[in-house]
Design a protein around this motif. Structure first.
Motif, PDB file in Angstrom:
ATOM      1  N   GLY A  26      15.670 -15.440  29.329  1.00 56.77           N
ATOM      2  CA  GLY A  26      16.060 -15.341  30.267  1.00 56.77           C
ATOM      3  C   GLY A  26      16.994 -14.743  30.213  1.00 56.77           C
ATOM      4  N   ILE A  27      18.089 -15.246  31.181  1.00 57.09           N
ATOM      5  CA  ILE A  27      18.869 -14.311  32.208  1.00 57.09           C
ATOM      6  C   ILE A  27      20.323 -14.846  31.879  1.00 57.09           C
ATOM      7  N   MET A  28      21.347 -14.708  30.812  1.00 57.97           N
ATOM      8  CA  MET A  28      22.377 -15.533  30.850  1.00 57.97           C
ATOM      9  C   MET A  28      23.299 -14.651  31.601  1.00 57.97           C
ATOM     10  N   PHE A  29      24.299 -15.093  32.789  1.00 59.80           N
ATOM     11  CA  PHE A  29      25.535 -14.482  32.512  1.00 59.80           C
ATOM     12  C   PHE A  29      26.631 -14.480  32.383  1.00 59.80           C
ATOM     13  N   SER A  30      27.602 -13.482  31.932  1.00 58.75           N
ATOM     14  CA  SER A  30      28.185 -13.157  31.507  1.00 58.75           C
ATOM     15  C   SER A  30      29.091 -13.902  30.395  1.00 58.75           C
ATOM     16  N   VAL A  31      28.531 -13.591  29.408  1.00 60.55           N
ATOM     17  CA  VAL A  31      28.281 -14.099  27.690  1.00 60.55           C
ATOM     18  C   VAL A  31      29.514 -13.038  26.796  1.00 60.55           C
ATOM     19  N   TYR A  32      30.279 -14.465  26.968  1.00 60.14           N
ATOM     20  CA  TYR A  32      31.500 -13.510  25.778  1.00 60.14           C
ATOM     21  C   TYR A  32      31.951 -13.219  24.656  1.00 60.14           C
ATOM     22  N   GLU A  33      30.971 -14.281  24.193  1.00 62.16           N
ATOM     23  CA  GLU A  33      31.118 -14.562  22.932  1.00 62.16           C
ATOM     24  C   GLU A  33      30.113 -15.461  22.280  1.00 62.16           C
ATOM     25  N   ARG A  34      29.433 -14.917  21.121  1.00 65.03           N
ATOM     26  CA  ARG A  34      28.344 -15.720  20.970  1.00 65.03           C
ATOM     27  C   ARG A  34      28.714 -16.130  19.337  1.00 65.03           C
ATOM     28  N   GLY A  35      27.784 -17.628  18.220  1.00 64.22           N
ATOM     29  CA  GLY A  35      28.032 -17.588  17.380  1.00 64.22           C
ATOM     30  C   GLY A  35      27.449 -18.239  16.557  1.00 64.22           C
ATOM     31  N   TRP A  36      27.361 -18.369  15.408  1.00 64.51           N
ATOM     32  CA  TRP A  36      26.657 -19.570  15.088  1.00 64.51           C
ATOM     33  C   TRP A  36      27.559 -20.613  14.427  1.00 64.51           C
ATOM     34  N   TYR A  37      27.024 -22.235  14.265  1.00 65.01           N
ATOM     35  CA  TYR A  37      27.346 -23.292  14.237  1.00 65.01           C
ATOM     36  C   TYR A  37      26.612 -24.175  13.175  1.00 65.01           C
ATOM     37  N   ARG A  38      27.537 -25.054  12.247  1.00 69.65           N
ATOM     38  CA  ARG A  38      26.350 -25.874  11.626  1.00 69.65           C
ATOM     39  C   ARG A  38      27.173 -27.429  11.417  1.00 69.65           C
ATOM     40  N   GLN A  39      25.828 -28.068  10.661  1.00 64.44           N
ATOM     41  CA  GLN A  39      26.317 -29.085  10.816  1.00 64.44           C
ATOM     42  C   GLN A  39      25.329 -30.314   9.668  1.00 64.44           C
ATOM     43  N   ALA A  40      25.853 -30.381   9.115  1.00 68.28           N
ATOM     44  CA  ALA A  40      25.442 -31.638   7.757  1.00 68.28           C
ATOM     45  C   ALA A  40      25.092 -32.834   8.438  1.00 68.28           C
ATOM     46  N   PRO A  41      24.539 -33.700   7.626  1.00 71.57           N
ATOM     47  CA  PRO A  41      23.990 -35.334   7.893  1.00 71.57           C
ATOM     48  C   PRO A  41      25.855 -35.788   7.572  1.00 71.57           C
ATOM     49  N   GLY A  42      25.923 -36.366   8.871  1.00 76.11           N
ATOM     50  CA  GLY A  42      27.353 -36.694   8.238  1.00 76.11           C
ATOM     51  C   GLY A  42      28.851 -36.476   8.372  1.00 76.11           C
ATOM     52  N   LYS A  43      28.773 -35.340   9.264  1.00 75.47           N
ATOM     53  CA  LYS A  43      29.716 -34.442   9.326  1.00 75.47           C
ATOM     54  C   LYS A  43      29.352 -33.484  11.139  1.00 75.47           C
ATOM     55  N   LYS A  44      30.853 -33.673  11.323  1.00 73.78           N
ATOM     56  CA  LYS A  44      30.949 -32.716  12.299  1.00 73.78           C
ATOM     57  C   LYS A  44      30.654 -31.344  12.577  1.00 73.78           C
ATOM     58  N   ARG A  45      29.953 -30.641  13.402  1.00 76.86           N
ATOM     59  CA  ARG A  45      30.213 -29.458  14.006  1.00 76.86           C
ATOM     60  C   ARG A  45      30.325 -28.721  13.893  1.00 76.86           C
ATOM     61  N   GLU A  46      30.555 -27.531  13.611  1.00 76.62           N
ATOM     62  CA  GLU A  46      31.724 -26.561  13.218  1.00 76.62           C
ATOM     63  C   GLU A  46      31.465 -25.559  13.073  1.00 76.62           C
ATOM     64  N   VAL A  47      32.622 -24.524  12.878  1.00 71.70           N
ATOM     65  CA  VAL A  47      31.940 -23.308  13.317  1.00 71.70           C
ATOM     66  C   VAL A  47      31.346 -22.310  12.117  1.00 71.70           C
ATOM     67  N   VAL A  48      31.088 -21.502  12.028  1.00 71.37           N
ATOM     68  CA  VAL A  48      30.490 -20.287  11.030  1.00 71.37           C
ATOM     69  C   VAL A  48      31.130 -19.450  11.257  1.00 71.37           C
ATOM     70  N   ALA A  49      30.588 -18.896  12.006  1.00 73.14           N
ATOM     71  CA  ALA A  49      31.097 -17.535  12.998  1.00 73.14           C
ATOM     72  C   ALA A  49      31.022 -16.461  14.254  1.00 73.14           C
ATOM     73  N   LEU A  50      31.708 -16.068  15.008  1.00 72.86           N
ATOM     74  CA  LEU A  50      31.495 -16.274  15.865  1.00 72.86           C
ATOM     75  C   LEU A  50      31.751 -14.490  15.995  1.00 72.86           C
ATOM     76  N   ILE A  51      31.544 -13.993  17.508  1.00 70.01           N
ATOM     77  CA  ILE A  51      31.394 -12.400  17.397  1.00 70.01           C
ATOM     78  C   ILE A  51      31.851 -12.017  19.247  1.00 70.01           C
ATOM     79  N   THR A  52      32.290 -11.357  19.190  1.00 76.14           N
ATOM     80  CA  THR A  52      32.311 -11.606  21.202  1.00 76.14           C
ATOM     81  C   THR A  52      32.048 -10.127  21.560  1.00 76.14           C
ATOM     82  N   SER A  53      31.480 -10.128  22.881  1.00 78.34           N
ATOM     83  CA  SER A  53      31.030  -8.481  23.539  1.00 78.34           C
ATOM     84  C   SER A  53      31.488  -7.633  22.993  1.00 78.34           C
TER      85      SER A  53
END
Length: 115
Positions: A26-53
């Protein structure tokens, strides 16, 4: 019509490797950051890695030196190479695209690190 689909998760032994891929459709406009997050059972979602445009990358301290995030502009994917995996890396890994007109998430892919 806009979708992010993760793949590549699975069961791996400690010290092993996986490569996760996030395919955008599909079409995604104005994307400036892409990344991976993770969430383990019983824990909050956390940032793993980010990459900018522009190609700048940021990693969580817990994965620095072991994980690598990259983009394939021709295939419109963002990938995460996971090396030297530890049991603490076990989580559902989510792909994210952030833009001025929207914040997009994939459905997640399970990574389990166990003997």
């Amino acid at each position: 019509q806009v979708q992010l689909v993760e793949s590549g998760g699975g069961l791996v032994q400690p010290g092993g490797s996986l490569r996760l891929s996030c395919a955008a459709s599909g079409i995604m406009f104005s994307v400036y950051e892409r990344g991976w997050y993770r969430q383990a059972p019983g824990k909050k979602r956390e940032v793993v890695a980010l990459i900018t445009s522009g190609g700048s990358t940021t990693y969580a301290d817990s994965v620095k030196g072991r994980f690598t995030i990259s983009r394939d502009t021709a295939k419109n994917t963002v990938d995460l190479q996971l090396n030297s995996l530890k049991p603490d890396d076990t989580a559902v890994y989510y792909c994210n695209h952030r833009g001025h007109l929207g914040n997009y998430w994939g459905q997640g892919t399970q990574v389990t690190v166990s003997s």
